[in-house]
Design a protein around this motif. Structure first.
Motif, PDB file in Angstrom:
ATOM      1  N   LYS A 118       0.894  -1.087  -0.021  1.00  0.00           N
ATOM      2  CA  LYS A 118       0.054  -0.071   0.005  1.00  0.00           C
ATOM      3  C   LYS A 118       0.750   1.313   0.059  1.00  0.00           C
ATOM      4  O   LYS A 118       0.414   2.240  -0.620  1.00  0.00           O
ATOM      5  N   LEU A 119       2.160   1.112   0.821  1.00  0.00           N
ATOM      6  CA  LEU A 119       3.058   2.231   0.802  1.00  0.00           C
ATOM      7  C   LEU A 119       3.463   2.774  -0.668  1.00  0.00           C
ATOM      8  O   LEU A 119       3.485   3.781  -1.152  1.00  0.00           O
ATOM      9  N   TYR A 120       3.831   1.777  -1.450  1.00  0.00           N
ATOM     10  CA  TYR A 120       4.337   1.654  -2.746  1.00  0.00           C
ATOM     11  C   TYR A 120       3.089   2.072  -3.591  1.00  0.00           C
ATOM     12  O   TYR A 120       3.545   2.980  -4.653  1.00  0.00           O
ATOM     13  N   GLU A 121       2.016   1.797  -3.414  1.00  0.00           N
ATOM     14  CA  GLU A 121       0.955   2.097  -4.300  1.00  0.00           C
ATOM     15  C   GLU A 121       0.515   3.564  -3.996  1.00  0.00           C
ATOM     16  O   GLU A 121       0.432   4.386  -5.068  1.00  0.00           O
ATOM     17  N   LEU A 122       0.893   4.077  -2.677  1.00  0.00           N
ATOM     18  CA  LEU A 122       0.594   5.586  -2.439  1.00  0.00           C
ATOM     19  C   LEU A 122       1.882   6.347  -3.158  1.00  0.00           C
ATOM     20  O   LEU A 122       1.514   7.530  -3.535  1.00  0.00           O
ATOM     21  N   PHE A 123       3.160   5.776  -3.119  1.00  0.00           N
ATOM     22  CA  PHE A 123       4.167   6.477  -3.848  1.00  0.00           C
ATOM     23  C   PHE A 123       3.889   6.608  -5.453  1.00  0.00           C
ATOM     24  O   PHE A 123       4.462   7.459  -5.842  1.00  0.00           O
ATOM     25  N   LYS A 124       3.152   5.724  -6.069  1.00  0.00           N
ATOM     26  CA  LYS A 124       2.869   5.599  -7.415  1.00  0.00           C
ATOM     27  C   LYS A 124       2.358   7.180  -7.523  1.00  0.00           C
ATOM     28  O   LYS A 124       1.253   7.494  -6.984  1.00  0.00           O
ATOM     29  N   GLN A 125       2.749   7.831  -8.773  1.00  0.00           N
ATOM     30  CA  GLN A 125       2.300   9.250  -8.845  1.00  0.00           C
ATOM     31  C   GLN A 125       2.486   9.539 -10.223  1.00  0.00           C
ATOM     32  O   GLN A 125       3.493   9.714 -10.712  1.00  0.00           O
ATOM     33  N   PRO A 126       1.325   9.756 -11.119  1.00  0.00           N
ATOM     34  CA  PRO A 126       1.582  10.387 -12.303  1.00  0.00           C
ATOM     35  C   PRO A 126       2.179  11.600 -12.559  1.00  0.00           C
ATOM     36  O   PRO A 126       2.007  12.460 -11.587  1.00  0.00           O
ATOM     37  N   PRO A 127       2.878  12.064 -13.441  1.00  0.00           N
ATOM     38  CA  PRO A 127       3.563  13.405 -13.621  1.00  0.00           C
ATOM     39  C   PRO A 127       2.946  14.442 -13.226  1.00  0.00           C
ATOM     40  O   PRO A 127       3.124  15.651 -12.779  1.00  0.00           O
ATOM     41  N   GLU A 128       1.341  14.395 -13.828  1.00  0.00           N
ATOM     42  CA  GLU A 128       0.641  15.789 -13.879  1.00  0.00           C
ATOM     43  C   GLU A 128       0.073  15.777 -12.323  1.00  0.00           C
ATOM     44  O   GLU A 128      -0.790  16.818 -11.869  1.00  0.00           O
ATOM     45  N   TYR A 129       0.228  15.120 -11.428  1.00  0.00           N
ATOM     46  CA  TYR A 129      -0.353  15.361 -10.115  1.00  0.00           C
ATOM     47  C   TYR A 129       0.724  15.473  -9.164  1.00  0.00           C
ATOM     48  O   TYR A 129       1.757  14.857  -9.191  1.00  0.00           O
ATOM     49  N   SER A 130       0.520  16.177  -8.177  1.00  0.00           N
ATOM     50  CA  SER A 130       1.297  16.748  -7.090  1.00  0.00           C
ATOM     51  C   SER A 130       0.757  17.219  -5.675  1.00  0.00           C
ATOM     52  O   SER A 130      -0.673  17.369  -5.651  1.00  0.00           O
ATOM     53  N   TYR A 131       1.357  16.909  -4.543  1.00  0.00           N
ATOM     54  CA  TYR A 131       0.611  16.777  -3.331  1.00  0.00           C
ATOM     55  C   TYR A 131       1.457  17.977  -2.514  1.00  0.00           C
ATOM     56  O   TYR A 131       2.442  17.816  -2.511  1.00  0.00           O
ATOM     57  N   SER A 132       0.518  18.709  -1.803  1.00  0.00           N
ATOM     58  CA  SER A 132       1.214  19.652  -0.812  1.00  0.00           C
ATOM     59  C   SER A 132       2.028  18.789   0.443  1.00  0.00           C
ATOM     60  O   SER A 132       1.579  17.638   0.603  1.00  0.00           O
ATOM     61  N   LEU A 133       2.829  19.381   0.986  1.00  0.00           N
ATOM     62  CA  LEU A 133       3.376  18.607   2.240  1.00  0.00           C
ATOM     63  C   LEU A 133       2.277  18.148   3.337  1.00  0.00           C
ATOM     64  O   LEU A 133       2.533  16.792   3.759  1.00  0.00           O
ATOM     65  N   LYS A 134       1.228  18.794   3.503  1.00  0.00           N
ATOM     66  CA  LYS A 134       0.395  18.830   4.467  1.00  0.00           C
ATOM     67  C   LYS A 134      -0.486  17.430   3.992  1.00  0.00           C
ATOM     68  O   LYS A 134      -0.771  16.469   4.684  1.00  0.00           O
ATOM     69  N   GLU A 135      -0.974  17.379   2.484  1.00  0.00           N
ATOM     70  CA  GLU A 135      -1.580  16.156   2.051  1.00  0.00           C
ATOM     71  C   GLU A 135      -0.658  14.898   2.252  1.00  0.00           C
ATOM     72  O   GLU A 135      -1.314  14.035   2.571  1.00  0.00           O
ATOM     73  N   GLN A 136       0.426  15.198   1.951  1.00  0.00           N
ATOM     74  CA  GLN A 136       1.386  13.859   1.831  1.00  0.00           C
ATOM     75  C   GLN A 136       1.269  13.350   3.352  1.00  0.00           C
ATOM     76  O   GLN A 136       1.216  12.156   3.671  1.00  0.00           O
ATOM     77  N   TYR A 137       1.589  14.141   4.413  1.00  0.00           N
ATOM     78  CA  TYR A 137       1.578  13.604   5.799  1.00  0.00           C
ATOM     79  C   TYR A 137       0.276  13.025   6.252  1.00  0.00           C
ATOM     80  O   TYR A 137       0.141  11.993   6.680  1.00  0.00           O
ATOM     81  N   ILE A 138      -0.944  13.771   5.868  1.00  0.00           N
ATOM     82  CA  ILE A 138      -2.107  13.225   6.345  1.00  0.00           C
ATOM     83  C   ILE A 138      -2.394  11.744   5.594  1.00  0.00           C
ATOM     84  O   ILE A 138      -2.732  10.801   6.343  1.00  0.00           O
ATOM     85  N   MET A 139      -2.268  11.596   4.229  1.00  0.00           N
ATOM     86  CA  MET A 139      -2.260  10.349   3.534  1.00  0.00           C
ATOM     87  C   MET A 139      -1.339   9.198   4.055  1.00  0.00           C
ATOM     88  O   MET A 139      -1.761   8.317   4.390  1.00  0.00           O
ATOM     89  N   LEU A 140      -0.212   9.651   4.346  1.00  0.00           N
ATOM     90  CA  LEU A 140       0.789   8.533   5.007  1.00  0.00           C
ATOM     91  C   LEU A 140       0.349   8.186   6.378  1.00  0.00           C
ATOM     92  O   LEU A 140       0.245   7.110   6.870  1.00  0.00           O
ATOM     93  N   GLU A 141      -0.017   9.250   7.064  1.00  0.00           N
ATOM     94  CA  GLU A 141      -0.602   9.127   8.652  1.00  0.00           C
ATOM     95  C   GLU A 141      -1.682   8.083   8.727  1.00  0.00           C
ATOM     96  O   GLU A 141      -1.841   7.210   9.650  1.00  0.00           O
ATOM     97  N   ALA A 142      -2.550   8.540   7.723  1.00  0.00           N
ATOM     98  CA  ALA A 142      -3.988   7.548   7.724  1.00  0.00           C
ATOM     99  C   ALA A 142      -3.388   6.339   7.267  1.00  0.00           C
ATOM    100  O   ALA A 142      -4.211   5.337   7.947  1.00  0.00           O
ATOM    101  N   LEU A 143      -2.821   5.969   6.743  1.00  0.00           N
ATOM    102  CA  LEU A 143      -2.428   4.577   6.122  1.00  0.00           C
ATOM    103  C   LEU A 143      -1.781   3.832   7.238  1.00  0.00           C
ATOM    104  O   LEU A 143      -2.042   2.568   7.550  1.00  0.00           O
TER     105      LEU A 143
END
Length: 480
Positions: A407-432
């Protein structure tokens, strides 16, 4: 062969002298010109010939001056006149360069006119001294979850982006540019000895992402003169320095220094420079280290200049001369490899050999603690996966480790046109990480729902609470 003296040499010399061209070309071989009677010449000065072409002085002594022609199809001939027109090669950078595509001489390559007015900045300037520098401790967001979490880049850092051909290095740079274009940052992208097809693809990608108008593109393609391609990264650095010293944060992308090293090797051999390891001249390391040293954070205005230097490693070999040199002169490396890409992980970052040596200091205590937990889980995942390959019956703990790692590697998969702020990254990782049954978490749902969460005025101490509430909103997931 060296072009021999022509029958019209005396006439050409007479015309040259009357127009102020008091020095004379004594020999020409490809892009190398020897000039006699060019007094007071210093390296990096600019010479003009009687036909209007330009050259940069490479070496000067009492007998003759060696200069490098800056035109791919030069018409300079033996007997032509020459004169100094500038004591030092400088560029004139201003806000009018933003959104423009230029060559290393700042001539436009986008079909538009260009205003070369601005503050002169030496192309071969010195790096700031120790007393001029401040500690680099502010994170440079890339919008890429894996990099911002595990290998954070710091404003003012020099980091190597290394990997196989076609492993996603340039795509990653475009993602960084896309994210940083939202900040008050000047972006300078240097393309060195690239095919025109690759250049057009990158320009189109930056244009679609809305980045092009906020970026200065310096291009030297494979058909440009070797000296012009050699100058490209130094010109890009000087342009960025002009903004940096004026108080603006800058990011410089060198794509790539492996191509630059190869063309410098070819250029040096034609200049009769003794070859060293793998045929590269003895000053190869200095050429790149002196360039990368021109990064950091200035004490007087707080502005930073960050450098992302690309290096290519055919077959993924990190032990070669150029990769090891680049790694030793930077503050970390992000390594891309094809084996990771073939597993479906994009960006294809090799977690095992990538590192950011100063990145940890830029993360908050809370984010650093989360990143540490993620690294530990990924290490457990690799160990459990190795056992699973042998068909060994796994314990419940190992099974959950594999599920969380997947699931972590699935979360790390990211198309070039998508980006996430540091806040969004933290909350997604913490939720997982908070989920009791990670295999039941839908990563696509998590990435979609995070876009609807208002995070603008949220304090960092509330991130864990938001993450727990977020994961509870999925009825399939059990939480402690």
């Amino acid at each position: 062969m060296i072009k021999k003296n022509t029958s019209h040499l005396k006439d050409i010399q007479k015309i040259s002298h009357t127009e102020g061209f008091s020095s004379v070309v004594s020999s020409v071989y490809r892009f190398v010109v020897h000039i006699e009677n060019l007094r007071s010449a210093q390296p990096n000065a600019i010479v003009q010939f009687s036909n209007g072409e330009m050259a940069i002085i490479w070496q000067a002594n009492e007998k003759a001056t060696t200069a490098l022609l800056l035109s791919a199809n030069s018409k300079v001939e033996v007997g032509m006149g020459a004169k100094l027109v500038a004591d030092n090669f400088s560029v004139y950078a201003s806000d009018k360069l933003l959104g423009r595509i230029v060559d290393p001489l700042l001539s436009p390559k986008d079909g538009k006119s260009i205003d070369k007015k601005g503050t002169p900045q030496p192309v071969f300037g010195s790096a700031p001294g120790f007393y001029e520098r401040a500690i680099v401790d502010e994170q440079l967001g890339t919008g890429v979850v894996m990099v911002d979490t595990l290998f954070p880049i710091v404003k003012g850092q020099r980091i190597a982006i290394i990997g196989d051909n076609k492993s996603g290095k340039t795509t990653f740079l475009s993602q960084v540019a896309q994210y940083q274009s939202k900040e008050d940052t000047v972006l300078v992208y240097v393309l060195i000895a690239k095919h025109k097809n690759d250049i057009n693809k990158l320009l189109e990608r930056l244009k679609v992402a809305g980045v092009l108008e906020k970026t200065i593109i310096v291009v030297a393609d494979i058909f440009d003169a070797l000296p012009l391609s050699y100058l490209a990264p130094y010109v890009g650095c000087a342009i960025a320095e002009s903004f940096w010293r004026a108080g603006k944060n800058t990011v410089v992308f060198y794509d790539d220094l492996t191509a630059h090293a190869k063309l410098y090797r070819e250029m040096s051999l034609l200049l009769d420079v003794p070859p060293g390891r793998e045929g590269y001249p003895g000053d190869m390391f200095w050429q790149h280290s002196s360039l990368l040293e021109r990064a950091g954070k200035l004490k007087r205005n707080g502005a930073s200049q960050t450098v992302l230097a690309v290096g290519t490693t055919p077959t993924g070999d990190l032990t070669g001369y150029l990769p090891t040199s680049l790694i030793s002169m930077t503050d970390g490396q992000i390594v891309f490899d094809l084996s990771t890409m073939h597993r479906g992980v994009k960006p294809a970052v090799n977690v095992g050999v990538s590192v950011s040596r100063v990145g940890g200091r830029s993360q908050s205590k809370q984010f650093a603690e989360l990143a540490s937990r993620v690294r530990a889980e990924l290490a457990k995942y690799r160990t459990a996966s190795d056992f699973a390959r042998f068909g060994t019956e796994l314990s419940d703990v190992a099974t959950k480790q594999i599920a969380l790692g997947d699931k972590l590697y699935e979360l790390f998969k990211q198309p070039p046109e998508y980006s996430y702020s540091l806040k969004e990254q933290y909350i997604m990782l913490e939720a997982l990480m908070q989920s009791k049954e990670p295999e039941e978490v839908s990563i696509s749902w998590l990435k979609s729902v995070i876009q609807d969460v208002t995070l603008q005025d949220i304090d960092e101490k509330d991130y864990i609470k938001i993450a727990k509430e977020l994961i509870k909103s999925n009825p399939m997931v059990k939480t402690p």
